[in-house]
Enzyme design. Sequence first.
Site, PDB file in Angstrom:
ATOM      1  N   CYS A   4     -27.298  29.745  -8.131  1.00  0.00           N
ATOM      2  CA  CYS A   4     -28.269  28.755  -7.677  1.00  0.00           C
ATOM      3  C   CYS A   4     -29.506  29.466  -7.113  1.00  0.00           C
ATOM      4  CB  CYS A   4     -27.628  27.870  -6.615  1.00  0.00           C
ATOM      5  SG  CYS A   4     -28.801  26.768  -5.827  1.00  0.00           S
ATOM      6  N   CYS A   7     -30.017  28.777  -3.354  1.00  0.00           N
ATOM      7  CA  CYS A   7     -29.073  29.531  -2.513  1.00  0.00           C
ATOM      8  C   CYS A   7     -29.509  30.990  -2.422  1.00  0.00           C
ATOM      9  CB  CYS A   7     -27.649  29.417  -3.055  1.00  0.00           C
ATOM     10  SG  CYS A   7     -26.860  27.844  -2.679  1.00  0.00           S
ATOM     11  N   ASP A  30     -43.966  25.450  -2.938  1.00  0.00           N
ATOM     12  CA  ASP A  30     -43.616  25.267  -4.348  1.00  0.00           C
ATOM     13  C   ASP A  30     -44.422  26.259  -5.185  1.00  0.00           C
ATOM     14  OD1 ASP A  30     -42.389  22.620  -6.114  1.00  0.00           O
ATOM     15  OD2 ASP A  30     -43.626  24.107  -7.137  1.00  0.00           O
ATOM     16  N   ASN A  86     -36.393  14.284  -6.801  1.00  0.00           N
ATOM     17  CA  ASN A  86     -36.069  14.068  -8.207  1.00  0.00           C
ATOM     18  C   ASN A  86     -34.552  14.206  -8.316  1.00  0.00           C
ATOM     19  OD1 ASN A  86     -38.831  13.911  -8.853  1.00  0.00           O
ATOM     20  ND2 ASN A  86     -38.961  16.140  -9.043  1.00  0.00           N
ATOM     21  N   GLY A  92     -36.411  14.556 -13.588  1.00  0.00           N
ATOM     22  CA  GLY A  92     -37.258  15.724 -13.353  1.00  0.00           C
ATOM     23  C   GLY A  92     -36.622  16.814 -12.513  1.00  0.00           C
ATOM     24  N   HIS A  97     -29.796  21.863  -6.569  1.00  0.00           N
ATOM     25  CA  HIS A  97     -29.503  22.074  -5.147  1.00  0.00           C
ATOM     26  C   HIS A  97     -30.455  21.094  -4.470  1.00  0.00           C
ATOM     27  CE1 HIS A  97     -28.854  25.022  -1.578  1.00  0.00           C
ATOM     28  NE2 HIS A  97     -29.575  23.998  -1.125  1.00  0.00           N
ATOM     29  N   HIS A  99     -33.065  18.951  -2.835  1.00  0.00           N
ATOM     30  CA  HIS A  99     -34.295  19.328  -2.131  1.00  0.00           C
ATOM     31  C   HIS A  99     -35.282  18.182  -2.208  1.00  0.00           C
ATOM     32  CE1 HIS A  99     -34.894  20.409  -6.371  1.00  0.00           C
ATOM     33  NE2 HIS A  99     -36.200  20.326  -6.168  1.00  0.00           N
ATOM     34  N   HIS A 101     -39.470  17.218  -2.180  1.00  0.00           N
ATOM     35  CA  HIS A 101     -40.849  17.690  -2.298  1.00  0.00           C
ATOM     36  C   HIS A 101     -41.683  17.057  -1.193  1.00  0.00           C
ATOM     37  CE1 HIS A 101     -40.365  19.445  -6.377  1.00  0.00           C
ATOM     38  NE2 HIS A 101     -39.373  18.579  -6.422  1.00  0.00           N
TER      39      HIS A 101
END
Length: 112
Positions: A4, A7, A30, A86, A92, A97, A99, A101
């Site tokens: 991942c 991770c 990002d 997403n 998308g 994992h 998260h 945005h």
Amino acid sequence: MENCVFCQIIEKKLPSTILYEDDAVIVIKDRAPKAPIHYLIIPKKHIPDINSLKNDDYSVGSVIFKTAQKIPSLVSQAENFNLLVNNGFNAGQRVFHLHTHFLAGKRISEVG
Ligand SMILES: [Zn+2]
């Protein structure tokens, strides 16, 4: 999780630009920003997506909101923002994992 990306970022095995970190969460820039201000709020526990949340996991929701509230004190011009999850490949999601945005500096309707 060994394969991942997030991770590995959390374990500092991969580089990232960290804005904020504590025991529960890491916030990174990002790498392909979709708005002038674009961070990823990544809970440290490896949970693939919302569909995988178990009873013990729902506190990540609080962690995400609490962290989002903190970001405008660390980044200027970020008081108005959008949070976006997403969930699933067809929505998308590319890193499995969980998260969120954090997008600011542009209206979400203009985010392309
Ligand atoms: Zn992970």
